[in-house]
Design an enzyme around this catalytic site. Structure first.
Site, short mmCIF file in Angstrom:
data_model
loop_
_atom_site.label_atom_id
_atom_site.label_comp_id
_atom_site.label_asym_id
_atom_site.label_seq_id
_atom_site.Cartn_x
_atom_site.Cartn_y
_atom_site.Cartn_z
N HIS A 119 -44.07 -37.07 -27.52
CA HIS A 119 -43.72 -38.30 -26.82
C HIS A 119 -44.87 -38.71 -25.92
O HIS A 119 -45.45 -37.88 -25.21
CB HIS A 119 -42.46 -38.10 -25.96
CG HIS A 119 -42.25 -39.19 -24.95
ND1 HIS A 119 -42.38 -38.99 -23.58
CD2 HIS A 119 -41.94 -40.51 -25.10
CE1 HIS A 119 -42.16 -40.12 -22.95
NE2 HIS A 119 -41.88 -41.06 -23.85
N SER A 120 -45.23 -40.00 -25.94
CA SER A 120 -46.25 -40.55 -25.04
C SER A 120 -47.55 -39.76 -25.17
O SER A 120 -48.13 -39.69 -26.25
CB SER A 120 -45.71 -40.55 -23.61
OG SER A 120 -46.52 -41.32 -22.76
N LEU A 121 -48.03 -39.10 -24.10
CA LEU A 121 -49.24 -38.29 -24.19
C LEU A 121 -49.11 -37.26 -25.31
O LEU A 121 -50.06 -37.02 -26.06
CB LEU A 121 -49.51 -37.58 -22.86
CG LEU A 121 -50.60 -36.52 -22.87
CD1 LEU A 121 -51.96 -37.14 -23.17
CD2 LEU A 121 -50.65 -35.78 -21.52
N GLY A 123 -47.43 -37.57 -28.02
CA GLY A 123 -47.60 -38.28 -29.28
C GLY A 123 -49.06 -38.54 -29.57
O GLY A 123 -49.52 -38.43 -30.71
N HIS A 293 -39.54 -46.55 -22.32
CA HIS A 293 -40.55 -45.59 -22.80
C HIS A 293 -39.95 -44.19 -22.98
O HIS A 293 -40.39 -43.44 -23.85
CB HIS A 293 -41.69 -45.56 -21.78
CG HIS A 293 -42.82 -44.66 -22.15
ND1 HIS A 293 -43.49 -44.72 -23.35
CD2 HIS A 293 -43.42 -43.65 -21.45
CE1 HIS A 293 -44.44 -43.81 -23.39
NE2 HIS A 293 -44.43 -43.14 -22.24
#
Length: 340
Positions: A119-121, A123, A293
């Site tokens: 997820h996010s970073l 990802g 997010h």
């Protein structure tokens, strides 16, 4: 070797979902990487990476909704996050640090292939690792974070980050206790950034591996994540390089974009790369989802069924391994101040 092996002497823990996980500590050159292993230990899991300044608790609500009988999940705390060791004095947190962390974990378990979810970073790191090793990653899952962002102010931002790093590095290795807050104040501090991305109701899932009681003030707590994480990160490659290398990413990938999330760069950069991935990947499963997010944490039910179908569709590699060593099972989990 089964999940309930007496040899491993596993400590099983439950949330209200009734799903089981166990705390593990994986040795790395600078200390240990901590995490939660969900599902069978005799099968190679999906290595799962959280976002910036979060921890593996970010997936506590999503993973229980997935079928962990055939595919488990090893959700880790990245270095400096959660219960994982901080980097030594003077070292900067960047994408290379996190990519090498994945490499060390792969080497520790002697995995020939790697499955990644982030997820996010997390990802972004999963995406770049797949870009570097397209023949090693057998499936890639990116939740509101895939191709790293290109910052048009990269040079000036890097200079500011380095100046901030020097201040934070001095603070980390002083004896001064970080600022402390009540639990309600801490929930607000986690909830407010990024347009309230993390709902108030789900903030405990991030906080419970991220705080410690103040030694100076009664009923107050401070954040235990490394303050040096506040210093920004830079992309390793240019937009042209991401476009060129996307052509080599032929494996299956699931990319989720939450409608209330941001792009953090010129959004055309993302869609340029996505267009290439749709042509190169054997199955580029790209979908929009309602939510912020942190939609995978706030409303995991909106994505779980589609994600599960993707995993089932591509769970074709041999996942058998020798199981996990009793040495990495951690029975001394830090006390949670939010889940009693």
């Amino acid at each position: 070797m089964t999940l309930l092996s007496n040899t491993l002497k596993l400590t099983l823990r439950k949330y209200s979902t009734g799903k089981l996980w166990q705390e593990v500590s994986i040795p790395v050159p600078w200390g240990e990487v901590r995490g939660k292993w969900w599902g069978p230990t005799n099968l190679r899991p999906v290595l799962t990476l959280h976002g910036w300044q979060d921890n593996c608790g970010s997936f506590d609500r999503l993973i229980p909704l997935l079928d962990t009988n055939k595919v488990g999940f090893l959700a880790i705390d990245l270095p400096g996050h959660g219960y994982s060791s901080r980097l030594p004095n003077g070292f900067y947190y960047n994408n290379s640090t996190y990519l090498l962390t994945v490499k060390f974990i792969q080497k520790h378990f002697n995995w020939a292939k790697v499955s990644l979810m982030g997820h996010s970073l997390g990802g972004l790191i999963s995406y770049v690792y797949t870009m570097l090793y397209p023949n090693i990653v057998d499936l890639l899952i990116c939740l509101d974070g895939a191709k790293p962002m290109i910052n048009p102010q990269g040079v000036s931002m890097m200079a500011k980050n380095y100046d901030m790093f020097l201040k934070q590095n001095e603070y980390v290795y002083s004896d001064k206790e970080p600022p402390s807050y009540t639990l309600e104040e801490m929930k607000q501090l986690v909830h407010q950034p990024n347009k309230g991305s993390i709902s108030l109701e789900t903030t405990p899932y991030i906080l419970h591996r991220n705080i410690a009681p103040s030694k100076l003030y009664k009923d107050k707590y401070y954040f235990t994540r490394d303050p040096r994480l506040k210093c920004g990160n830079s992309s390793l490659f240019s937009q042209d390089e991401y476009l060129a290398h996307a052509q080599n990413m032929t494996g299956p990938m699931f990319i989720a974009k939450y409608k209330q999330g941001s792009y953090y760069e010129v959004k055309e950069n993302f869609y340029e790369v996505l267009d290439v991935l749709k042509r190169s990947s054997t199955d580029c499963d790209f979908n929009y989802f309602e939510g912020t997010h942190h939609g995978h944490l706030n409303n995991p039910e909106t994505i779980a069924e589609m994600l599960q179908r993707f995993i089932q569709r591509h769970n074709i590699e041999n996942r058998c391994n020798n199981g996990i060593s009793p040495k990495i099972v951690n029975n001394n989990n830090t006390q949670s101040y939010l889940f009693q």
